[in-house]
Enzyme design. Structure first.
Site, PDB file in Angstrom:
ATOM      1  N   LYS A   1       0.821  -1.211   0.000  1.00  0.00           N
ATOM      2  CA  LYS A   1       0.000   0.000   0.000  1.00  0.00           C
ATOM      3  C   LYS A   1       0.862   1.270   0.000  1.00  0.00           C
ATOM      4  O   LYS A   1       2.065   1.215   0.204  1.00  0.00           O
ATOM      5  CB  LYS A   1      -0.934  -0.009   1.223  1.00  0.00           C
ATOM      6  CG  LYS A   1      -1.912  -1.200   1.212  1.00  0.00           C
ATOM      7  CD  LYS A   1      -2.846  -1.158   0.022  1.00  0.00           C
ATOM      8  CE  LYS A   1      -3.949  -2.200   0.055  1.00  0.00           C
ATOM      9  NZ  LYS A   1      -3.502  -3.568  -0.205  1.00  0.00           N
TER      10      LYS A   1
HETATM   11  C1  LIG Z   1      -9.663  -2.946  -1.296  1.00  0.00           C
HETATM   12  C2  LIG Z   1      -9.043  -3.760  -0.196  1.00  0.00           C
HETATM   13  N1  LIG Z   1      -9.750  -3.971   0.922  1.00  0.00           N
HETATM   14  C3  LIG Z   1      -9.249  -4.682   1.948  1.00  0.00           C
HETATM   15  C4  LIG Z   1      -7.983  -5.225   1.878  1.00  0.00           C
HETATM   16  C5  LIG Z   1      -7.468  -6.030   3.025  1.00  0.00           C
HETATM   17  O1  LIG Z   1      -6.379  -5.372   3.601  1.00  0.00           O
HETATM   18  P1  LIG Z   1      -5.406  -6.140   4.610  1.00  0.00           P
HETATM   19  O2  LIG Z   1      -4.445  -6.936   3.795  1.00  0.00           O
HETATM   20  O3  LIG Z   1      -4.724  -5.021   5.346  1.00  0.00           O
HETATM   21  O4  LIG Z   1      -6.238  -6.971   5.498  1.00  0.00           O
HETATM   22  C6  LIG Z   1      -7.199  -5.015   0.748  1.00  0.00           C
HETATM   23  C7  LIG Z   1      -5.836  -5.576   0.674  1.00  0.00           C
HETATM   24  O5  LIG Z   1      -5.232  -5.815  -0.328  1.00  0.00           O
HETATM   25  C8  LIG Z   1      -7.739  -4.270  -0.331  1.00  0.00           C
HETATM   26  O6  LIG Z   1      -7.029  -4.073  -1.448  1.00  0.00           O
END
Ligand SMILES: Cc1ncc(COP(=O)(O)O)c(C=O)c1O
Length: 411
Positions: free
Chosen positions: A203
Site C-alpha cells: 500500500k
Molecule cells: C480494497 C481492499 N480492501 C481490503 C484489503 C485487506 O487489507 P489487509 O491486507 O490489510 O487486510 C485489501 C488488501 O489488499 C484491499 O485491497
C-alpha cells in the site's frame, strides 16, 4: 497479495525474459529506510511494546490526515472491516450492499459478521460502486453499504450517502487504497460512518508488512472500538467483587453481543507508520506525476482505455489500470502483458477477480454473470508499475515498451 502477476492462474506464470526484468511492478524489497530503522530501534527501548505511545500518536496523526476525531490502529484492514460491521450491528439475515471488484475481504468481513453481501455492479469508468445499482438493490433487510475507493480514487460518496440516508443505512468506506486521497476536497476516511485502511506492504503507506486503521466521526462507535479491538477488555470498570479484595484492573465484556478477539498493532509497527505518514503526501504526489506522464504519453495508443479521473476527487494511484479494448486494439490484455514481460522485461499485473467467482461465494450459490461490468473489467485490465521509487528513466521505458508492444502486436 491480492493481485496475480502476468495473469497467473489463467495463463500461467511466464518465464523471465532473457534480458531479465527491467521494471518491476513493485520495488524490490521493502520501502523502508534509515528513518524507519531508527524509529524501530527507539521503540524497542520503550516499556510498552503494544498499545502504547506510538499507537496513540499514530492514531492522532492519522485522524488529523483524515479530518476526523477518532482513529484506531488495527492489525490489518480486513479486521478493521469486521469491526466496522460489528459497529453497524450486523447479524444473520442482514444484507450489505457492496462491489465485487475489490480484494475479497471487503465482502468476507460481512460474512464474518454473519450477514450477507449483496453484490452490485460498478461504474465502467471509475470501477467504483454504481450508486443507481446500489439504490436498486435495497431491500427491507439492507443494513449497510460497503463502498470501496478503488485503485486510489474515491467512490461517488455523495450519491452513495444520499441513497443511504434515504433508507437509514450505514456507509462504510473500504479505504485500503486511498490513504491521503480526497473527494470534493474532503479526505478519504471522513466520508462515511467509518472507514478501514490497509497498511499491507504493497500500500501507499505500510507498517512492517501488515497493519490497518479504522476512522470514524461517531463518538458512540469510537467508545466501542477499543473493546472490539482488544478482546472486550475494559480497563475502566472495576469487577463487582472488588470491594473486599484488590480491585481487578479490568472487566471483559461482549459489546453488543459480539465476542471480540485481539486485533491490535504493535508499537514498532505504529512507529514505522508514523514515519511513513510523514512521507505520504510526497509519495502520493510522485505517484500522481507518474500517472500523468503515462496518461499523456499513452493517450493516442488505439484500444487502450486509460484511467478516468472523476473530477470529484484526487486520485492517488495506488494502481494505474489500463483497459485493453481488444476490438479496437487488435490484441487482448493477456497478449499485451506477455509481450511487455517477455520482450521488454516490464512486469504488469491483472486486477481483482469479481469476489463472487471464488469458492467461498460459489458454494453459497452466487451466480457468475451477476455484475457484467465488473467481470468485463477483470478480463481486460492490467496495471502498469506505479510507485514513488520508480525513476523517470523507468517511467520512460515503460511508456516506450507499451507503445512498442502495441505496435508489434498490431503487426
Ligand atoms: C480494497 C481492499 N480492501 C481490503 C484489503 C485487506 O487489507 P489487509 O491486507 O490489510 O487486510 C485489501 C488488501 O489488499 C484491499 O485491497
Amino acid at each position: 497479495m491480492a493481485l496475480s502477476t502476468q495473469g497467473a492462474g489463467r495463463a500461467g506464470r511466464a518465464e523471465p525474459p532473457p534480458g531479465g526484468i527491467r521494471v518491476r511492478h513493485q520495488p524490490v524489497g521493502s520501502d523502508f529506510g534509515l528513518e524507519e530503522i531508527q524509529a524501530i530501534a527507539q521503540t524497542l527501548q520503550q516499556d510498552a511494546q503494544t498499545d502504547g505511545p506510538q499507537n496513540r500518536a499514530f492514531e492522532a496523526e492519522f485522524a488529523s490526515l483524515c479530518g476526523v476525531p477518532y482513529a484506531f490502529t488495527m492489525a490489518n484492514c480486513s479486521v478493521a472491516l469486521i469491526v466496522a460491521g460489528q459497529l453497524c450491528g450486523l447479524r444473520g439475515g442482514d444484507e450489505v450492499i457492496t462491489t465485487p471488484l475489490t480484494f475479497v475481504s471487503t465482502s468476507t468481513s460481512v460474512l464474518s459478521c454473519g450477514a450477507t453481501p449483496v453484490f452490485v455492479d460498478v461504474d465502467p469508468r471509475t470501477f467504483t460502486l454504481d450508486p443507481d445499482a446500489v439504490a436498486a438493490a435495497i431491500t427491507p433487510r439492507t443494513r449497510a453499504i460497503y463502498a470501496v475507493h478503488l485503485f486510489g480514487q474515491c467512490a461517488d460518496m455523495d450519491a452513495i450517502t444520499a441513497v443511504a440516508r434515504r433508507h437509514g443505512l450505514r456507509v462504510i468506506e473500504d479505504a485500503a487504497h486511498v490513504a491521503g486521497a480526497t473527494y470534493k476536497g474532503r479526505p478519504a476516511g471522513s466520508l462515511g460512518d467509518a472507514a478501514a485502511f490497509s497498511f499491507h506492504s504493497r500500500k501507499n503507506i505500510t507498517t512492517l508488512g501488515e497493519g490497518g486503521m479504522l476512522t470514524t466521526r461517531d463518538a458512540a462507535w469510537a467508545a466501542k472500538v477499543p473493546l472490539l479491538r482488544s478482546i472486550g477488555v475494559n480497563h475502566g470498570v472495576e469487577h463487582p467483587a472488588a470491594d473486599y479484595w484488590l480491585p481487578l484492573p479490568y472487566d471483559v465484556e461482549a459489546p453488543d453481543g459480539y465476542i471480540p478477539t485481539n486485533y491490535r498493532m504493535s508499537e514498532a509497527q505504529a512507529a514505522v507508520g508514523r514515519v511513513q505518514l510523514r512521507r505520504l503526501v510526497a509519495n502520493n504526489a510522485r505517484r500522481r506525476a507518474i500517472a500523468r506522464r503515462y496518461t499523456e504519453a499513452l493517450a493516442d495508443v488505439p484500444g487502450l482505455v486509460l484511467p478516468h479521473e472523476a473530477r470529484a476527487g484526487e486520485h492517488i494511484y495506488y494502481l494505474y489500470g489500463i483497459l485493453v479494448d481488444e476490438a479496437e486494439a487488435g490484441f487482448g490484455r493477456d497478449a499485451l502483458m506477455r509481450t511487455l514481460f517477455c520482450d521488454y522485461g516490464v512486469q504488469t499485473i491483472t486486477g481483482y477477480p469479481p469476489a463472487y467467482w471464488f469458492s467461498v461465494y460459489q458454494s453459497r450459490g452466487y451466480p457468475r454473470g451477476l455484475c457484467p461490468v465488473a467481470e468485463r473489467t477483470y478480463d481486460r485490465i492490467l496495471m502498469l508499475p506505479v510507485y514513488a521509487r520508480l525513476t523517470d528513466a523507468e517511467v520512460d521505458y515503460v511508456i516506450e515498451s507499451v507503445v512498442g508492444a502495441a505496435r508489434r502486436l498490431r503487426g
